[in-house]
Design a protein around this motif. Structure first.
Motif, mmCIF file in Angstrom:
data_model
loop_
_atom_site.group_PDB
_atom_site.id
_atom_site.type_symbol
_atom_site.label_atom_id
_atom_site.label_comp_id
_atom_site.label_asym_id
_atom_site.label_seq_id
_atom_site.Cartn_x
_atom_site.Cartn_y
_atom_site.Cartn_z
ATOM 1 N N THR A 24 -3.257 -0.859 3.381
ATOM 2 C CA THR A 24 -4.031 -0.974 2.141
ATOM 3 C C THR A 24 -5.300 -0.126 2.124
ATOM 4 O O THR A 24 -6.079 -0.207 1.166
ATOM 5 N N GLY A 25 -5.489 0.698 3.161
ATOM 6 C CA GLY A 25 -6.582 1.678 3.116
ATOM 7 C C GLY A 25 -7.953 1.045 3.027
ATOM 8 O O GLY A 25 -8.221 0.008 3.636
ATOM 9 N N GLU A 32 -0.627 -0.862 -5.486
ATOM 10 C CA GLU A 32 -1.546 -1.283 -6.556
ATOM 11 C C GLU A 32 -1.770 -0.165 -7.587
ATOM 12 O O GLU A 32 -1.978 -0.416 -8.764
ATOM 13 N N GLU A 33 -1.755 1.057 -7.101
ATOM 14 C CA GLU A 33 -1.970 2.178 -8.027
ATOM 15 C C GLU A 33 -0.714 2.370 -8.880
ATOM 16 O O GLU A 33 0.387 2.055 -8.456
ATOM 17 N N ALA A 62 -0.531 -6.780 -4.265
ATOM 18 C CA ALA A 62 -0.112 -7.976 -3.540
ATOM 19 C C ALA A 62 -1.305 -8.921 -3.509
ATOM 20 O O ALA A 62 -2.397 -8.518 -3.105
ATOM 21 N N GLY A 107 -0.272 4.338 -0.160
ATOM 22 C CA GLY A 107 -1.184 5.462 0.060
ATOM 23 C C GLY A 107 -0.649 6.383 1.138
ATOM 24 O O GLY A 107 0.557 6.402 1.442
ATOM 25 N N MET A 108 -1.552 7.143 1.721
ATOM 26 C CA MET A 108 -1.163 8.182 2.683
ATOM 27 C C MET A 108 -0.433 7.583 3.892
ATOM 28 O O MET A 108 0.574 8.121 4.330
ATOM 29 N N ALA A 109 -0.943 6.486 4.437
ATOM 30 C CA ALA A 109 -0.333 5.916 5.645
ATOM 31 C C ALA A 109 0.967 5.200 5.311
ATOM 32 O O ALA A 109 1.986 5.376 5.990
ATOM 33 N N ARG A 139 -4.148 12.137 -1.368
ATOM 34 C CA ARG A 139 -5.481 11.692 -1.811
ATOM 35 C C ARG A 139 -6.559 12.752 -1.529
ATOM 36 O O ARG A 139 -7.523 12.897 -2.279
ATOM 37 N N ILE A 140 -6.366 13.483 -0.450
ATOM 38 C CA ILE A 140 -7.345 14.493 -0.055
ATOM 39 C C ILE A 140 -7.520 15.546 -1.156
ATOM 40 O O ILE A 140 -8.598 16.129 -1.317
ATOM 41 N N ARG A 171 -12.152 7.281 -5.189
ATOM 42 C CA ARG A 171 -11.142 7.021 -4.164
ATOM 43 C C ARG A 171 -9.724 7.295 -4.663
ATOM 44 O O ARG A 171 -8.854 7.644 -3.894
ATOM 45 N N GLY A 174 0.846 -1.201 0.000
ATOM 46 C CA GLY A 174 0.000 0.000 0.000
ATOM 47 C C GLY A 174 0.874 1.241 0.000
ATOM 48 O O GLY A 174 1.645 1.470 0.941
ATOM 49 N N LEU A 188 -17.713 13.926 1.458
ATOM 50 C CA LEU A 188 -17.106 13.603 0.164
ATOM 51 C C LEU A 188 -18.103 13.767 -0.983
ATOM 52 O O LEU A 188 -17.745 14.245 -2.065
HETATM 53 C C1 LIG Z 1 -11.447 12.630 -2.443
HETATM 54 C C2 LIG Z 1 -11.084 12.342 -1.012
HETATM 55 C C3 LIG Z 1 -11.014 13.395 -0.103
HETATM 56 C C4 LIG Z 1 -10.676 13.144 1.211
HETATM 57 N N1 LIG Z 1 -10.615 14.185 2.069
HETATM 58 C C5 LIG Z 1 -10.232 13.975 3.341
HETATM 59 C C6 LIG Z 1 -10.093 15.054 4.263
HETATM 60 O O1 LIG Z 1 -10.371 16.204 3.920
HETATM 61 N N2 LIG Z 1 -9.678 14.771 5.519
HETATM 62 C C7 LIG Z 1 -9.351 13.499 5.920
HETATM 63 O O2 LIG Z 1 -8.960 13.289 7.058
HETATM 64 N N3 LIG Z 1 -9.479 12.447 5.053
HETATM 65 C C8 LIG Z 1 -9.910 12.654 3.800
HETATM 66 N N4 LIG Z 1 -10.028 11.591 2.946
HETATM 67 C C9 LIG Z 1 -9.694 10.249 3.445
HETATM 68 C C10 LIG Z 1 -8.192 10.015 3.365
HETATM 69 O O3 LIG Z 1 -7.739 10.165 2.057
HETATM 70 C C11 LIG Z 1 -7.930 8.586 3.854
HETATM 71 O O4 LIG Z 1 -8.311 8.525 5.212
HETATM 72 C C12 LIG Z 1 -6.460 8.233 3.721
HETATM 73 O O5 LIG Z 1 -6.087 8.249 2.364
HETATM 74 C C13 LIG Z 1 -6.231 6.842 4.316
HETATM 75 O O6 LIG Z 1 -4.873 6.502 4.119
HETATM 76 P P1 LIG Z 1 -4.458 4.987 3.906
HETATM 77 O O7 LIG Z 1 -2.991 4.994 3.609
HETATM 78 O O8 LIG Z 1 -4.952 4.182 5.053
HETATM 79 O O9 LIG Z 1 -5.271 4.503 2.640
HETATM 80 P P2 LIG Z 1 -5.112 4.959 1.130
HETATM 81 O O10 LIG Z 1 -4.628 6.367 1.034
HETATM 82 O O11 LIG Z 1 -6.389 4.590 0.470
HETATM 83 O O12 LIG Z 1 -3.955 4.031 0.581
HETATM 84 C C14 LIG Z 1 -4.075 2.640 0.472
HETATM 85 C C15 LIG Z 1 -3.276 2.205 -0.737
HETATM 86 O O13 LIG Z 1 -3.139 0.796 -0.718
HETATM 87 C C16 LIG Z 1 -3.284 0.311 -2.025
HETATM 88 N N5 LIG Z 1 -3.641 -1.107 -1.986
HETATM 89 C C17 LIG Z 1 -4.810 -1.664 -1.576
HETATM 90 N N6 LIG Z 1 -4.749 -3.011 -1.687
HETATM 91 C C18 LIG Z 1 -3.512 -3.287 -2.162
HETATM 92 C C19 LIG Z 1 -2.845 -4.501 -2.493
HETATM 93 N N7 LIG Z 1 -3.426 -5.706 -2.328
HETATM 94 N N8 LIG Z 1 -1.585 -4.435 -2.987
HETATM 95 C C20 LIG Z 1 -0.959 -3.246 -3.162
HETATM 96 N N9 LIG Z 1 -1.542 -2.061 -2.845
HETATM 97 C C21 LIG Z 1 -2.799 -2.089 -2.356
HETATM 98 C C22 LIG Z 1 -4.377 1.195 -2.601
HETATM 99 O O14 LIG Z 1 -4.369 1.127 -4.016
HETATM 100 C C23 LIG Z 1 -3.944 2.559 -2.065
HETATM 101 O O15 LIG Z 1 -3.020 3.191 -2.923
HETATM 102 C C24 LIG Z 1 -10.386 11.810 1.628
HETATM 103 C C25 LIG Z 1 -10.469 10.748 0.705
HETATM 104 C C26 LIG Z 1 -10.821 11.011 -0.603
HETATM 105 C C27 LIG Z 1 -10.895 9.866 -1.572
#
Ligand SMILES: Cc1cc2nc3c(=O)[nH]c(=O)nc-3n(C[C@H](O)[C@H](O)[C@H](O)COP(=O)(O)OP(=O)(O)OC[C@H]3O[C@@H](n4cnc5c(N)ncnc54)[C@H](O)[C@@H]3O)c2cc1C
Length: 207
Positions: A108-109, A37-38, A82, A12-14, A45-46, A129, A10, A155
């Motif tokens: 993986t969000g 995955e992306e 993965a 993403g943000m975390a 992402r925000i 997303r 993953g 959203l």
């Molecule tokens: C348009 C939008 C606006 C938002 N605005 C806000 C806001 O204003 N304030 C706020 O607090 N939050 C906001 N959010 C929510 C915030 O973006 C999420 O809480 C944050 O992105 C979570 O981070 P994460 O790393 O857990 O997940 P994500 O950022 O979703 O990252 C997870 C990553 O894992 C990848 N992944 C998943 N499965 C697999 C796999 N099997 N193998 C490889 N990679 C994989 C995904 O493709 C993704 O890239 C918003 C979300 C969106 C979509």
């Protein structure tokens, strides 16, 4: 002795923030591999909503480009999910390849909730997303068809406003009695509904 291998699934943000912090605080502790995955480097992402609205270009919201991973000795595999974890053997499978790990992080969000209604899988219906969703949504932009946004939470309201900025004709469907009912009281939500109306967005409540 070889450094232990840390795999982060993953990008993403975390996931990327974790890797960034590790690079700052313990740069030599792990050999780091990120599997995302992306198909692109990490982005904020925000800020996808301004990209959807046409107020920003995607490049402006990238937080860690290919150079960053390279400069921090982080191996990044983009565009591969993965698909299997073997905990006994400490291996992850992604894109037909297998990677050994000592430590594994799942970052993986989440995925958009698609309501289990007939037709939810039809063409022209999108979650919102990731960057690919933005591209898919905008692909239909030129056909002049009206847009329905389902969900009048934060959203959904943001998305409706973004699409209206693109010049689309937008209806916002919300099952609650007022918009953003987790955040706003009835009076404030009504002000929001009226304000969205001035942007040409029709809110349909208890829908
Ligand atoms: C348009 C939008 C606006 C938002 N605005 C806000 C806001 O204003 N304030 C706020 O607090 N939050 C906001 N959010 C929510 C915030 O973006 C999420 O809480 C944050 O992105 C979570 O981070 P994460 O790393 O857990 O997940 P994500 O950022 O979703 O990252 C997870 C990553 O894992 C990848 N992944 C998943 N499965 C697999 C796999 N099997 N193998 C490889 N990679 C994989 C995904 O493709 C993704 O890239 C918003 C979300 C969106 C979509």
């Amino acid at each position: 002795m070889d450094k232990p291998t840390l795999i982060v699934i993953g990008n993403g943000m975390a996931g990327v923030r974790l890797v960034e912090r590790l690079c700052e605080r313990a740069p030599d502790r792990y050999r780091i591999l990120v599997i995302g995955e992306e198909n692109q480097p990490a982005y904020n992402r925000i800020l996808l909503t301004p990209v959807l609205a046409g107020e920003k270009h995607f490049d402006e919201i990238v937080t860690h480009d290919a150079q960053w991973y390279k400069g921090h000795n982080v191996t990044f595999i983009a565009g591969e999910a993965a698909t299997e974890i073997n905990r006994a053997a400490r291996r992850v499978r992604a894109g037909g390849r297998v990677f050994d790990y000592d430590h594994l992080v799942l970052a993986t969000g989440s995925r958009p909730f698609m309501p289990p209604v007939p037709g939810a899988q039809l063409q022209g219906i999108h979650g919102f997303r990731n960057q690919q969703d933005v591209e898919n949504i905008l692909r239909g932009e030129d056909d002049g068809q009206p847009v329905a946004v389902i969900g009048g939470g934060v959203l959904g309201v943001e998305t409706a406003a973004a699409l209206a900025l693109r010049g689309m004709q937008v209806s916002l469907l919300h099952r609650g009695a007022h918009l953003m009912d987790s955040q706003l009281d009835e009076h404030t939500a009504e002000l929001l509904r009226v304000s969205l109306g001035t942007r040409g967005i029709r809110s349909v409540l208890q829908a």
